[in-house]
Design a protein around this motif. Structure first.
Motif, mmCIF file in Angstrom:
data_model
loop_
_atom_site.group_PDB
_atom_site.id
_atom_site.type_symbol
_atom_site.label_atom_id
_atom_site.label_comp_id
_atom_site.label_asym_id
_atom_site.label_seq_id
_atom_site.Cartn_x
_atom_site.Cartn_y
_atom_site.Cartn_z
ATOM 1 N N UNK A 1 0.950 -1.131 -0.166
ATOM 2 C CA UNK A 1 0.117 -0.076 0.024
ATOM 3 C C UNK A 1 0.985 1.173 0.081
ATOM 4 N N UNK A 2 0.671 2.132 -1.081
ATOM 5 C CA UNK A 2 1.528 3.229 -1.156
ATOM 6 C C UNK A 2 1.374 4.216 0.127
ATOM 7 N N UNK A 3 2.201 4.817 0.445
ATOM 8 C CA UNK A 3 2.230 6.051 1.380
ATOM 9 C C UNK A 3 2.323 5.362 2.773
ATOM 10 N N UNK A 4 2.327 4.212 3.203
ATOM 11 C CA UNK A 4 2.700 3.865 4.610
ATOM 12 C C UNK A 4 4.081 4.155 4.926
ATOM 13 N N UNK A 5 4.264 4.578 6.188
ATOM 14 C CA UNK A 5 5.748 5.146 6.557
ATOM 15 C C UNK A 5 5.714 5.087 7.981
ATOM 16 N N UNK A 6 7.133 5.378 8.411
ATOM 17 C CA UNK A 6 7.352 5.438 9.970
ATOM 18 C C UNK A 6 6.825 6.433 10.884
ATOM 19 N N UNK A 7 5.752 7.416 10.049
ATOM 20 C CA UNK A 7 5.122 8.377 11.152
ATOM 21 C C UNK A 7 3.759 7.848 11.332
ATOM 22 N N UNK B 1 0.355 -0.445 17.371
ATOM 23 C CA UNK B 1 1.934 -0.593 17.213
ATOM 24 C C UNK B 1 2.700 0.694 16.427
ATOM 25 N N UNK B 2 3.622 1.172 16.732
ATOM 26 C CA UNK B 2 4.196 2.122 16.126
ATOM 27 C C UNK B 2 5.025 1.758 15.112
ATOM 28 N N UNK B 3 4.945 2.112 13.807
ATOM 29 C CA UNK B 3 5.852 1.621 12.720
ATOM 30 C C UNK B 3 7.276 2.276 12.784
#
Length: 98
Positions: A54-60, A75-77
């Motif tokens: 899925x585009x746009x998934x990041x660590x924020x 859960x925090x990525x």
């Protein structure tokens, strides 16, 4: 979930987490540790979450594991790692105290 800015009922600014999408995923515990921080004992666990790309998934962002297989854990990525063909996304996450 993505953190966004809004206003509470009295008009004061807030930063709440808003749902971005609902997807199927596999959540697997990888490790757990205990450590002492700020004068108290802390627990932290590391999880791997596998999902379709899925585009746009990041660590924020954060992930909420809902029933029937989860109990509302958050859960925090830490990192989002796509496979070479961009068909699967592996999320390395850590637990979040709510």
């Amino acid at each position: 979930m993505r953190q966004g800015e809004g206003r509470d009922p009295l008009g004061a600014p807030t930063t709440d987490w808003a749902e971005v999408a609902t997807v199927w995923a596999e959540v697997t515990g990888i490790s757990a540790r205990e450590f002492v921080a700020s004068g108290g004992e802390q627990n932290q666990a590391t999880y791997q979450i596998l999902m379709r790309y899925r585009r746009g998934v990041d660590d924020t962002m954060r992930v909420e594991h809902r029933p029937p297989t989860g109990n509302g854990e958050v859960y925090e990525i830490v990192s989002a790692l796509p496979d070479a063909r961009r068909t699967q996304l592996t999320l390395m996450c850590k637990t979040v105290k709510s």
